[in-house]
Design a protein around this motif. Structure first.
Motif: not given
Length: 144
Positions: A14-30
């Motif tokens: 569960m945590s891994g899914l959230v981490i992967l999604f948020m990393l993707f979201d944050g990196i694409t914004k950066l």
């Protein structure tokens, strides 16, 4: 109330899914990808806010990913996702696909902590423990 191997793995997934999604979201914004910038501007934010939003999301998820700060990270992440929910509501976006998707990730984030952290599981327990009174010279109430 100990954590079984199965519960730990469920929590990690569960945590891994959230981490992967948020990393993707944050990196694409950066990286300021054009589709991400356009989507953020359509939500009513200025273009220069994209990097700030990305940094806040990444900061929250890094804290969440570290076991020592996972609860603080989950609290910050919940606030971040709450802002996304509010933005989607303000724009009258569809309920299940837009408004509730950040809610789903918040549930996954807290579920991940619930299954891996005994203290959090005890704190969020749905069972009520009855106070017991111990007599050892001093009158006090101990909550089990």
């Amino acid at each position: 109330m100990t954590t079984s191997k199965r519960q730990r793995w469920i929590g990690r997934i569960m945590s891994g899914l959230v981490i992967l999604f948020m990393l993707f979201d944050g990196i694409t914004k950066l990286l300021r990808l054009s589709s991400v910038v356009e989507g953020t501007v359509e939500m009513g934010f200025s273009e220069h806010h994209v990097v700030i939003i990305g940094l806040l999301g990444l900061f929250s998820i890094i804290l969440y990913a570290l076991p020592q700060t996972s609860v603080l990270g989950a609290i910050l992440l919940t606030g971040y996702l709450g802002g996304a929910i509010a933005s989607h509501i303000r724009l009258d976006n569809p309920l299940f696909s837009h408004i509730l998707s950040p809610f789903y990730f918040a549930v996954l984030a807290w579920g991940g902590i619930y299954f891996t952290n005994e203290k959090v599981r005890h704190l969020l327990s749905f069972q009520r423990s009855k106070p017991t009174v111990e007599k050892n010279g001093l009158d006090h109430v101990k909550i089990d």
